[in-house]
Each structure stands twice: as structure tokens, then as C-alpha cells.
Write an enzyme that holds these catalytic residues in place. Structure first.
Site, short mmCIF file in Angstrom:
data_model
loop_
_atom_site.label_atom_id
_atom_site.label_comp_id
_atom_site.label_asym_id
_atom_site.label_seq_id
_atom_site.Cartn_x
_atom_site.Cartn_y
_atom_site.Cartn_z
N HIS A 1 1.85 4.25 -20.29
CA HIS A 1 0.80 5.22 -20.65
C HIS A 1 1.34 6.63 -20.49
O HIS A 1 1.74 7.03 -19.41
CB HIS A 1 -0.41 5.07 -19.72
CG HIS A 1 -1.21 3.84 -19.96
ND1 HIS A 1 -2.45 3.63 -19.43
CD2 HIS A 1 -0.94 2.73 -20.70
CE1 HIS A 1 -2.92 2.46 -19.82
NE2 HIS A 1 -2.01 1.89 -20.58
N TYR B 1 -10.85 8.19 -16.01
CA TYR B 1 -11.45 8.50 -14.70
C TYR B 1 -12.72 9.29 -14.96
O TYR B 1 -12.67 10.37 -15.56
CB TYR B 1 -10.49 9.36 -13.87
CG TYR B 1 -9.30 8.63 -13.28
CD1 TYR B 1 -8.13 8.45 -14.01
CD2 TYR B 1 -9.34 8.15 -11.97
CE1 TYR B 1 -7.04 7.80 -13.47
CE2 TYR B 1 -8.24 7.50 -11.41
CZ TYR B 1 -7.10 7.32 -12.16
OH TYR B 1 -6.02 6.68 -11.62
N PRO C 1 -7.65 4.87 -3.21
CA PRO C 1 -6.96 4.42 -4.43
C PRO C 1 -7.06 5.36 -5.62
O PRO C 1 -6.40 5.14 -6.64
CB PRO C 1 -7.64 3.08 -4.75
CG PRO C 1 -8.96 3.15 -4.09
CD PRO C 1 -8.81 4.02 -2.89
N LYS D 1 -1.66 5.61 -5.62
CA LYS D 1 -0.39 5.91 -4.95
C LYS D 1 0.11 4.83 -3.98
O LYS D 1 1.29 4.83 -3.62
CB LYS D 1 -0.55 7.22 -4.14
CG LYS D 1 -0.63 8.46 -5.00
CD LYS D 1 0.73 8.84 -5.52
CE LYS D 1 0.69 9.72 -6.73
NZ LYS D 1 0.99 9.07 -8.01
N TYR E 1 0.56 12.69 -10.39
CA TYR E 1 0.15 11.35 -10.84
C TYR E 1 1.36 10.51 -11.26
O TYR E 1 1.42 9.32 -10.93
CB TYR E 1 -0.84 11.49 -12.00
CG TYR E 1 -1.60 10.21 -12.28
CD1 TYR E 1 -2.67 9.82 -11.48
CD2 TYR E 1 -1.25 9.38 -13.34
CE1 TYR E 1 -3.36 8.64 -11.71
CE2 TYR E 1 -1.93 8.20 -13.59
CZ TYR E 1 -2.98 7.84 -12.77
OH TYR E 1 -3.66 6.66 -13.01
P1 FAD Z 1 0.43 -5.45 1.50
O1 FAD Z 1 0.38 -5.59 0.02
O2 FAD Z 1 -0.85 -5.42 2.25
O3 FAD Z 1 1.36 -6.61 2.04
C1 FAD Z 1 1.45 -6.95 3.40
C2 FAD Z 1 1.77 -8.42 3.51
O4 FAD Z 1 1.92 -8.76 4.89
C3 FAD Z 1 0.65 -9.29 2.97
O5 FAD Z 1 1.19 -10.24 2.08
C4 FAD Z 1 0.04 -9.92 4.20
O6 FAD Z 1 -0.49 -11.21 3.95
C5 FAD Z 1 1.24 -9.96 5.14
N1 FAD Z 1 0.90 -10.02 6.56
C6 FAD Z 1 -0.13 -9.40 7.21
N2 FAD Z 1 -0.12 -9.70 8.51
C7 FAD Z 1 0.95 -10.51 8.71
C8 FAD Z 1 1.47 -11.16 9.85
N3 FAD Z 1 0.91 -11.03 11.04
N4 FAD Z 1 2.57 -11.93 9.70
C9 FAD Z 1 3.15 -12.07 8.49
N5 FAD Z 1 2.70 -11.49 7.38
C10 FAD Z 1 1.60 -10.72 7.48
N6 FAD Z 1 -1.75 1.28 -5.12
C11 FAD Z 1 -1.15 1.86 -6.19
O7 FAD Z 1 -0.02 2.33 -6.06
N7 FAD Z 1 -1.74 1.94 -7.41
C12 FAD Z 1 -2.97 1.44 -7.62
O8 FAD Z 1 -3.44 1.48 -8.74
C13 FAD Z 1 -3.67 0.84 -6.50
N8 FAD Z 1 -4.89 0.31 -6.65
C14 FAD Z 1 -5.44 -0.40 -5.61
C15 FAD Z 1 -6.65 -1.03 -5.85
C16 FAD Z 1 -7.22 -1.79 -4.84
C17 FAD Z 1 -8.53 -2.46 -5.11
C18 FAD Z 1 -6.54 -1.93 -3.57
C19 FAD Z 1 -7.13 -2.78 -2.46
C20 FAD Z 1 -5.35 -1.31 -3.35
C21 FAD Z 1 -4.77 -0.54 -4.36
N9 FAD Z 1 -3.56 0.08 -4.18
C22 FAD Z 1 -2.99 0.74 -5.24
C23 FAD Z 1 -2.84 -0.01 -2.91
C24 FAD Z 1 -1.76 -1.09 -2.90
O9 FAD Z 1 -2.31 -2.33 -3.28
C25 FAD Z 1 -1.12 -1.18 -1.51
O10 FAD Z 1 -0.72 0.10 -1.13
C26 FAD Z 1 0.08 -2.13 -1.49
O11 FAD Z 1 -0.36 -3.47 -1.53
C27 FAD Z 1 0.93 -1.92 -0.22
O12 FAD Z 1 1.94 -2.90 -0.14
P2 FAD Z 1 2.46 -3.42 1.26
O13 FAD Z 1 3.52 -4.41 0.93
O14 FAD Z 1 2.77 -2.28 2.12
O15 FAD Z 1 1.21 -4.13 1.93
C1 DHB Z 2 -6.02 1.04 -11.02
C2 DHB Z 2 -6.28 1.26 -9.69
C3 DHB Z 2 -6.33 2.54 -9.22
O1 DHB Z 2 -6.56 2.76 -7.92
C4 DHB Z 2 -6.15 3.63 -10.05
O2 DHB Z 2 -6.23 4.88 -9.56
C5 DHB Z 2 -5.88 3.42 -11.39
C6 DHB Z 2 -5.83 2.11 -11.86
C7 DHB Z 2 -5.96 -0.34 -11.53
O3 DHB Z 2 -6.20 -1.27 -10.73
O4 DHB Z 2 -5.67 -0.55 -12.71
#
Ligand code: FAD
Ligand code: DHB
Length: 395
Positions: free
Chosen positions: A72, A201, A293, A297, A385
Site C-alpha cells: 500500500h 482510519y 494499535p 507499530k 507510519y
Molecule cells: P507475541 O506475539 O505476544 O509472542 C509471544 C509468544 O510467547 C507467544 O507465542 C506466547 O504464547 C509465548 N509465551 C508467553 N508466555 C510464555 C511462557 N511462559 N513460556 C513460553 N512461551 C510463552 N502490530 C503491528 O505492528 N501492526 C499492527 O497492525 C498490529 N495490530 C494489532 C492488532 C491487534 C488486535 C493486536 C492484539 C495486536 C496488534 N499489533 C500490531 C501488535 C502485535 O501483534 C504485537 O506487537 C506482536 O505480536 C509482538 O510480538 P512478540 O513476539 O513480541 O509477542
Molecule cells: C491493522 C491493525 C492495526 O492496528 C492498524 O493500525 C492497521 C491495520 C490490521 O489488523 O490490518
């Protein structure tokens, strides 16, 4: 068992780190408490910054991303019944974002891990980290009913916000900065062709709404709700009613409706842990910081953290230098706080806050009018962004 780097968590941070290390010839063991299917099916982020896409391609895991990801070059900001286009590529010298589900990134990385033959254990229990202050930190866990232990040179806490690594750090050695927000997001995946090629948005008097997508057949939508909202209070019909009220614009644009295949409510939080290191334990991704979110980021910050960490570990193993590892927390936090700033700004610019008056709403509309009418303001949004550069050069 001994490994160079013990990685806790197989989300984006843990899997990316494991693969980056593997490419540098550094061994790791990844332990994850959920099942493989759960991790792959968890619906979350969708927006990858230019730098995250470049990293995945460089790492050799970008083949499907390049084929199926939706690039995009712009997005829309919508208010007072009108959509306003922001040309990200034009404002940033050609940069863009790519829409590709986090679960797809995770799937590609699990496949890449499997191809290396290095250890990735799902469904482990009772994960505990020990001796982080020593040169031989240790992870213990339960696997198939047996107690196992792995000694490590370093441990990476990639276990997300609810993980065990951050709480294992003694209170005196870490400080938390936190802010709860007075709303959450209700999100759905729907089997409906996206009716816009780019994200929309929306700031509406009834609250924020976001139009996104996952593929040419799947639409992803969100709207602002109170933080404790129970998803069971929302029938699919009521969700569509609310989406249409908030998103429809005066030119007749609205999302296409289709069967809802997934729905849920996510609370919103801003959180930073400082420093992101204790002894030989390094925190990366959501275990160290959470952003609301709105700026998309979270996943991208996780990718930058592990890029810095992998570079520091490589420097340690190849040149016996701890220069980057020593600066790890500082390098990451500088970018994390800028992402906090941007995510907070996007959130307050587009959401309605409880207790706001008509004056506040008029001022908010003027903010948005300024944003979408000023090249300087649009450039500021666009460069944040698509992703700010890292301020340091990594080896
Ligand atoms: P996580 O993805 O949380 O991974 C952590 C892992 O550790 C998990 O698999 C978990 O099961 C595991 N774990 C936990 N505890 C233990 C334990 N005790 N022992 C072993 N394993 C364990 N970010 C963006 O950049 N762009 C977006 O558009 C965006 N949209 C989002 C929309 C939603 C609805 C949500 C909820 C989040 C969004 N985010 C977005 C944020 C993004 O999903 C997170 O920042 C990302 O998942 C971080 O990755 P991570 O690997 O640090 O953590
Ligand atoms: C999506 C999630 C977000 O938090 C955002 O800012 C833009 C898009 C998505 O899930 O597609």
C-alpha cells in the site's frame, strides 16, 4: 543440554531472532507454551513497515510475502463524512507499507525454522529462567511430562506482555512506564472483498473505526468500544450496523458486508520497561513494550529489537565484543519511545474520549482538517507510519 541463545516465546520476536541467529551460525533453542496451530492461527497485526518487509526478504523468508502481501502506497483518513488520501510513497521518497497477516509471517518463520533443523518446542509447561546474573543462565521447563533444562550463554525474553521473563527481573533492576486507555478495539475478520484498496482510519462522532484487509477476499475491520466490552453483547448484525454508521462516507463508500469468521475485543495499553536487559537476559518485543494499535507499530518494533539483538550477539561471537549488547536497551528504547509518541498521537487524533465536549470534537475535526490539508503534517504522519530509521548502523 546447552545452547548459545535460549529463546522464550515463538511469536514474531522469538522466531525472527531464531532465524537471524541461525543465518549467522549461532545456535538457539526456542520454547513456546502454546501449540503450533494456536500460534499460527492467532489473528493479530497486519501492517508491516518497509523496514520489516526488507528484513524478511533479506533473511530469505519473504518469498510468499512478496507474492501474497498487499503493498500500500497510501492510506485514507476519514472524518465528517469524507475520506482524505495520504500518499505515503510520495511523502517519503517511495516508501510504503505491506498488508500481510502476522500469522502468515509466523507461519513462514516456523517453516524456515523447521528447515534449519534447530530446536523449536511447542506446548512446553512451567518455563522458568534462572541465574541471569551469571555467565551460564538456565531455562527449565516441562516437555511431554518430563522436566528439562537448557543452559545458555544468553536468554532472549520474547514471551510477550503476559510472559514470565519480565516478571523474573528483580523489582529494583527495572522500571515500568504505563498508561491504560479508556477504550479497546472490537475487531472482526469478514469474508468480503475489501471495498477500498487502502486502509481507512475514521474519526466519527460515535468513535474511531478502521477499515483494513488480509487478502482480496477478506476484510479486517475494527471500531472503538469501552475497554471491558463483552464481545457476546455484539451480534454480527449489530457489529455491521455500527461499522456502517461510522465508516460510510458521503460519496457512498462503505465496507462490503460478508460472513464474520472471527471476532474479539482487545484492550489498549501503552507500556515500556526500562532497561530491556537484566544480566544475560534480554527482553524483546511485547515483553518489553506495548503500544496502542492505532499506529500499527507493535510487530514492527519487535522486529527492530531482535535485529539489534542479533547484531549484538553476532558481534559477541565473532569479535568477542559486547559493544552493541551493552547499548542494546538504549538503542531500542530510543526508537520505542518515538513509536510510543506516534501511536499515542494517532490514537488521540482519531478516538473519542469519554467526557469530551462538543468543543473538543470541533477542535479534533480542525486537527484532522489541518493534518489532511498540510503537506508538512502529512509528511510527519507518513514518515512515522512507514517506519522511522534506526539511528545506529549495525554490522
Ligand atoms: P507475541 O506475539 O505476544 O509472542 C509471544 C509468544 O510467547 C507467544 O507465542 C506466547 O504464547 C509465548 N509465551 C508467553 N508466555 C510464555 C511462557 N511462559 N513460556 C513460553 N512461551 C510463552 N502490530 C503491528 O505492528 N501492526 C499492527 O497492525 C498490529 N495490530 C494489532 C492488532 C491487534 C488486535 C493486536 C492484539 C495486536 C496488534 N499489533 C500490531 C501488535 C502485535 O501483534 C504485537 O506487537 C506482536 O505480536 C509482538 O510480538 P512478540 O513476539 O513480541 O509477542
Ligand atoms: C491493522 C491493525 C492495526 O492496528 C492498524 O493500525 C492497521 C491495520 C490490521 O489488523 O490490518
Amino acid at each position: 543440554m546447552h545452547t548459545q541463545v535460549g529463546i522464550i516465546g515463538a511469536g514474531p520476536a522469538g522466531l525472527l531472532l531464531g532465524h537471524l541467529l541461525s543465518l549467522k551460525g549461532i545456535d538457539s533453542v526456542i520454547v513456546e507454551n502454546r501449540s503450533r496451530d494456536y500460534v499460527i492461527e492467532r489473528v493479530r497485526a497486519g501492517v508491516l513497515e518497509q523496514g520489516t518487509v526488507d528484513l524478511l526478504i533479506q533473511m530469505g523468508v519473504g518469498e510468499r510475502l512478496q507474492r501474497e502481501g498487499l503493498r500500500h502506497q497510501g492510506l485514507y483518513i476519514s472524518f465528517a463524512g469524507q475520506r482524505h488520501h495520504i500518499d505515503l510513497a510520495d511523502l517519503t521518497g517511495g516508501k510504503a507499507i505491506t498488508v500481510y497477516g502476522q500469522n502468515e509471517v509466523v507461519k513462514d518463520l516456523i517453516d524456515a525454522r523447521a528447515a534449519t533443523g534447530r530446536a523449536l518446542h511447542f506446548e512446553v509447561g512451567h518455563v522458568v529462567v534462572h541465574d541471569m546474573e551469571s555467565n551460564r543462565p538456565k531455562i527449565t521447563f516441562e516437555r511431554d511430562g518430563r522436566e528439562e533444562q537448557v543452559t545458555c550463554d544468553f536468554i532472549a525474553g520474547c514471551d510477550g506482555f503476559h510472559g514470565i521473563c519480565r516478571p523474573s527481573i528483580p523489582e529494583h533492576a527495572i522500571k515500568f512506564y504505563e498508561r491504560e486507555h479508556p477504550f479497546g478495539w472490537l475487531g472482526i475478520l469478514a469474508e468480503a472483498a475489501p471495498s477500498s484498496e487502502e486502509l481507512v482510519y475514521t474519526c466519527h462522532q460515535r468513535g474511531f473505526a478502521l477499515f483494513s484487509m488480509r487478502s482480496p477476499k477478506i476484510t479486517r475491520l475494527y471500531f472503538q468500544v469501552p475497554p471491558e466490552e463483552d464481545i457476546d453483547n455484539w451480534s454480527d448484525g449489530a457489529i455491521w450496523d455500527e461499522m456502517l454508521k461510522r465508516m460510510s462516507t458521503r460519496d457512498g463508500w462503505k465496507p462490503n458486508i460478508g460472513p464474520v469468521v472471527q471476532k474479539g475485543v482487545t484492550p489498549m495499553r501503552s507500556f515500556v520497561a526500562e532497561p530491556m536487559r537484566y544480566g544475560r537476559l534480554f527482553l524483546a518485543g511485547d515483553s518489553a513494550h506495548i503500544v496502542p494499535p492505532t499506529g500499527a507499530k507493535g510487530l514492527n518494533l519487535a522486529a527492530t529489537d531482535v535485529m539489534v539483538l542479533a547484531s549484538g550477539l553476532a558481534e559477541y561471537y565473532t569479535r568477542n565484543s559486547t559493544r552493541v549488547l551493552d547499548d542494546y536497551s538504549e538503542i531500542c528504547l530510543r526508537r520505542v519511545w518515538k513509536a510510543q509518541r506516534f501511536s499515542w498521537w494517532m490514537t488521540q487524533t482519531l478516538h473519542r474520549f469519554p467526557g469530551e465536549t462538543e468543543f473538543d470534537y470541533r477542535r479534533q475535526l480542525a486537527d484532522l482538517d489541518y493534518l489532511t490539508g498540510s503537506r508538512a503534517a502529512m509528511t510527519s504522519l507518513a514518515e512515522n507510519y512507514v517506519g522511522l530509521p534506526l539511528d545506529v548502523a549495525l554490522a
